[in-house]
Design a protein around this motif. Structure first.
Motif, PDB file in Angstrom:
ATOM      1  N   MET A  71       0.930  -1.012  -0.020  1.00 20.75           N
ATOM      2  CA  MET A  71       0.116   0.111   0.079  1.00 20.75           C
ATOM      3  C   MET A  71       0.862   1.170  -0.029  1.00 20.75           C
ATOM      4  N   TYR A  72       2.182   1.130   0.198  1.00 19.84           N
ATOM      5  CA  TYR A  72       3.157   2.373  -0.019  1.00 19.84           C
ATOM      6  C   TYR A  72       3.225   2.626  -1.470  1.00 19.84           C
ATOM      7  N   SER A  73       3.311   3.889  -1.627  1.00 16.76           N
ATOM      8  CA  SER A  73       3.752   4.329  -3.159  1.00 16.76           C
ATOM      9  C   SER A  73       5.207   4.144  -3.199  1.00 16.76           C
ATOM     10  N   ASP A  74       5.818   4.202  -4.508  1.00 23.34           N
ATOM     11  CA  ASP A  74       7.261   4.164  -4.463  1.00 23.34           C
ATOM     12  C   ASP A  74       7.971   5.270  -3.871  1.00 23.34           C
ATOM     13  N   THR A  75       7.358   6.458  -3.877  1.00 23.45           N
ATOM     14  CA  THR A  75       7.769   7.614  -3.576  1.00 23.45           C
ATOM     15  C   THR A  75       7.939   7.727  -1.758  1.00 23.45           C
ATOM     16  N   ILE A  76       7.005   7.197  -1.498  1.00 22.42           N
ATOM     17  CA  ILE A  76       6.838   7.022   0.390  1.00 22.42           C
ATOM     18  C   ILE A  76       7.589   5.876   0.497  1.00 22.42           C
ATOM     19  N   ARG A  77       7.844   4.928  -0.180  1.00 17.89           N
ATOM     20  CA  ARG A  77       8.783   3.836   0.177  1.00 17.89           C
ATOM     21  C   ARG A  77      10.036   4.071   0.191  1.00 17.89           C
ATOM     22  N   GLN A  78      10.702   5.073  -0.796  1.00 18.66           N
ATOM     23  CA  GLN A  78      11.837   5.688  -0.850  1.00 18.66           C
ATOM     24  C   GLN A  78      12.256   6.629   0.400  1.00 18.66           C
ATOM     25  N   TRP A  79      11.309   7.482   0.725  1.00 20.38           N
ATOM     26  CA  TRP A  79      11.630   8.412   1.665  1.00 20.38           C
ATOM     27  C   TRP A  79      11.517   7.408   3.047  1.00 20.38           C
ATOM     28  N   ALA A  80      10.632   6.533   3.363  1.00 22.01           N
ATOM     29  CA  ALA A  80      10.531   5.622   4.470  1.00 22.01           C
ATOM     30  C   ALA A  80      12.070   4.962   4.494  1.00 22.01           C
ATOM     31  N   MET A  81      12.600   4.759   3.673  1.00 21.81           N
ATOM     32  CA  MET A  81      13.963   3.823   3.570  1.00 21.81           C
ATOM     33  C   MET A  81      15.295   4.666   3.723  1.00 21.81           C
ATOM     34  N   ASP A  82      14.959   5.984   3.648  1.00 24.12           N
ATOM     35  CA  ASP A  82      15.988   7.004   3.868  1.00 24.12           C
ATOM     36  C   ASP A  82      16.087   7.582   5.333  1.00 24.12           C
ATOM     37  N   LEU A  83      17.026   6.839   5.762  1.00 25.47           N
ATOM     38  CA  LEU A  83      17.220   6.835   7.294  1.00 25.47           C
ATOM     39  C   LEU A  83      18.620   7.533   7.505  1.00 25.47           C
ATOM     40  N   SER A  84      19.174   8.475   6.551  1.00 28.16           N
ATOM     41  CA  SER A  84      20.239   9.138   6.535  1.00 28.16           C
ATOM     42  C   SER A  84      20.306  10.279   7.788  1.00 28.16           C
ATOM     43  N   ARG A  85      19.340  10.732   8.188  1.00 24.13           N
ATOM     44  CA  ARG A  85      19.065  11.612   9.085  1.00 24.13           C
ATOM     45  C   ARG A  85      18.364  11.179  10.424  1.00 24.13           C
ATOM     46  N   SER A  86      18.266   9.875  10.660  1.00 23.16           N
ATOM     47  CA  SER A  86      17.658   9.153  11.738  1.00 23.16           C
ATOM     48  C   SER A  86      18.641   9.059  12.795  1.00 23.16           C
ATOM     49  N   GLY A  87      18.208   9.032  13.893  1.00 23.47           N
ATOM     50  CA  GLY A  87      19.148   8.664  15.030  1.00 23.47           C
ATOM     51  C   GLY A  87      18.889  10.105  16.098  1.00 23.47           C
ATOM     52  N   THR A  88      20.026  10.084  17.017  1.00 23.68           N
ATOM     53  CA  THR A  88      20.215  11.347  17.833  1.00 23.68           C
ATOM     54  C   THR A  88      20.906  12.181  17.564  1.00 23.68           C
ATOM     55  N   LEU A  89      21.255  13.414  18.506  1.00 23.27           N
ATOM     56  CA  LEU A  89      22.312  14.348  18.357  1.00 23.27           C
ATOM     57  C   LEU A  89      23.126  14.213  19.756  1.00 23.27           C
ATOM     58  N   THR A  90      24.033  14.280  20.115  1.00 20.66           N
ATOM     59  CA  THR A  90      24.803  14.272  21.331  1.00 20.66           C
ATOM     60  C   THR A  90      24.399  15.809  22.312  1.00 20.66           C
ATOM     61  N   ASN A  91      24.620  16.592  21.595  1.00 23.33           N
ATOM     62  CA  ASN A  91      24.477  18.149  22.107  1.00 23.33           C
ATOM     63  C   ASN A  91      23.451  18.932  21.313  1.00 23.33           C
ATOM     64  N   PRO A  92      22.036  18.657  21.330  1.00 19.44           N
ATOM     65  CA  PRO A  92      21.287  19.496  20.481  1.00 19.44           C
ATOM     66  C   PRO A  92      20.962  20.812  20.913  1.00 19.44           C
ATOM     67  N   ASP A  93      20.690  21.705  19.969  1.00 17.89           N
ATOM     68  CA  ASP A  93      20.346  22.738  20.503  1.00 17.89           C
ATOM     69  C   ASP A  93      18.928  23.029  20.752  1.00 17.89           C
ATOM     70  N   GLY A  94      18.013  22.126  20.199  1.00 13.21           N
ATOM     71  CA  GLY A  94      16.869  22.055  20.268  1.00 13.21           C
ATOM     72  C   GLY A  94      16.211  20.528  20.161  1.00 13.21           C
ATOM     73  N   VAL A  95      15.228  20.240  20.997  1.00 19.81           N
ATOM     74  CA  VAL A  95      14.531  19.047  20.769  1.00 19.81           C
ATOM     75  C   VAL A  95      13.085  19.175  20.805  1.00 19.81           C
ATOM     76  N   GLY A  96      12.416  18.582  19.715  1.00 19.67           N
ATOM     77  CA  GLY A  96      10.572  18.610  19.905  1.00 19.67           C
ATOM     78  C   GLY A  96      10.311  17.318  19.724  1.00 19.67           C
ATOM     79  N   GLU A  97       9.183  16.886  20.517  1.00 21.18           N
ATOM     80  CA  GLU A  97       8.673  15.502  20.689  1.00 21.18           C
ATOM     81  C   GLU A  97       7.143  15.758  20.633  1.00 21.18           C
ATOM     82  N   ILE A  98       6.464  14.682  19.680  1.00 21.54           N
ATOM     83  CA  ILE A  98       5.183  14.550  19.682  1.00 21.54           C
ATOM     84  C   ILE A  98       4.612  13.115  20.270  1.00 21.54           C
ATOM     85  N   GLY A  99       3.826  13.304  21.469  1.00 27.57           N
ATOM     86  CA  GLY A  99       3.039  12.209  21.760  1.00 27.57           C
ATOM     87  C   GLY A  99       1.858  12.007  21.296  1.00 27.57           C
ATOM     88  N   LEU A 100       1.216  10.914  21.071  1.00 27.14           N
ATOM     89  CA  LEU A 100       0.088  10.752  20.213  1.00 27.14           C
ATOM     90  C   LEU A 100      -1.244  11.141  21.198  1.00 27.14           C
TER      91      LEU A 100
END
Length: 334
Positions: A1-30
């Motif tokens: 049910m995923y389009s090719d475009t959405i599948r490509q973005w979902a597989m792009d984890l180049s910016r996933s993860g954490t930063l050691t000393n971030p200047d800002g953190v934003g989080e959304i709970g459901l």
């Protein structure tokens, strides 16, 4: 049910993860109380000279949310904080070539978390919020005052057709006649089926009343063939020929109208949500029985498809504890 475009973005984890000393953190709970414990998305950013130099995200959700966060991160990195705050869910949706209507909130979650990280970097410390979807006004598109609807309902009644079924098919014919496509195709019917429906339910009505097709109309939303199989499997084999025909027409129409955005009862031209459930109970009783928890009908169909294919649509095995509960279930107001 995923389009090719959405599948490509979902597989792009180049910016996933954490930063050691971030200047800002934003989080959304459901939902209330989940931020910090069961978040949906978290963004961390490093800012230099008001430019977002580095960005990392974490997702606790479906592939659509992963894709939305990846796209939002890509659009935000290297931009000024003021420009990032102007990023909208609509732009993320466009980058993804369109999220399914049932998952458009994933772009909202990504953008809310990203904006929270920016506000945090601007001095608000760590921003933790709960996602609060805005309930859109999904009123009926057809009313009893509609001239086409009135012409259909005021025409001589046919035998074996109840007032409820005449109302159902009058709504369906009216909404399809107001769209820029061929009326039969808009309902997912062949021309022969369309003619049979009209002769059965409204034999005195001139077909020209329902003829409306623009040559430069946009592409008609295409129905899902697997959904078609699911709905058609509930067409009863017992009953009168007229009842079986109406059930078959309704199954085809549900399949076609489920391809349109928004709530199914609205795209079918009905006056109220309960009318759809009542129609399915009358004409497709096994389908009504299968949806024994009262799930919204479009959600039910796609959840059934996911279950059959071994995919996962739900975030929780327990509907009562799931943050998507309000998206899947709605009160059947009378």
């Amino acid at each position: 049910m995923y389009s090719d475009t959405i599948r490509q973005w979902a597989m792009d984890l180049s910016r996933s993860g954490t930063l050691t000393n971030p200047d800002g953190v934003g989080e959304i709970g459901l939902k209330a109380g989940q931020a910090g414990t069961r978040p949906a998305a978290r963004f961390a950013i490093n800012v230099e000279n008001n430019i977002v130099m580095k960005i990392r995200f974490q997702v606790f959700g479906c592939g659509f949310t992963i894709a939305a966060c990846a796209a939002a991160a890509d659009m935000a990195e290297g931009q000024s904080v003021s420009d990032v705050l102007l990023l909208t869910p609509q732009r993320v949706d466009e980058c993804l070539d369109g999220l399914p209507a049932e998952r458009d909130y994933c772009a909202d979650i990504a953008v809310q978390a990203l904006h929270g990280a920016v506000r945090s970097a601007m001095g608000a410390e760590q921003v933790m919020e709960s996602y609060s979807p805005v309930e859109e006004d999904h009123g009926p598109r057809i009313t009893a005052e509609n001239p086409c609807y009135q012409a259909l309902m005021n025409s001589p009644a046919a035998q074996e057709i109840t007032g409820e079924d005449r109302h159902l098919f009058a709504c369906l014919l009216t909404i399809a006649a107001e769209e820029p496509w061929d009326t039969a195709q808009s309902l997912g019917l062949s021309q022969n089926e369309f003619t049979q429906l009209l002769n059965t339910c409204f034999p005195a009505v001139d077909p020209e009343l329902l003829s409306h097709c623009l040559p430069d109309a946009p592409s008609l939303p295409q129905p899902n063939d697997e959904i078609r199989v699911i709905v058609q499997s509930h067409v009863p084999e017992q009953g009168s020929a007229v009842q079986r025909s109406m059930a078959s027409w309704l199954a085809s129409i549900i399949t076609a109208r489920a391809a349109h955005p928004g709530h199914l009862w609205v795209s079918m031209g009905l006056f109220q949500r309960p009318e759809l459930t009542a129609s399915i109970r009358r004409l497709l009783p096994t389908m009504a029985a299968a949806n024994n928890k009262g799930m919204r009908w479009k959600r039910f169909l796609f959840k059934t498809l996911c279950d059959q294919n071994g995919a996962v649509l739900c975030k929780s095995p327990n509907c009562g504890e799931c943050s998507d509960y309000a998206l899947c279930f709605a009160p059947e107001e009378s």
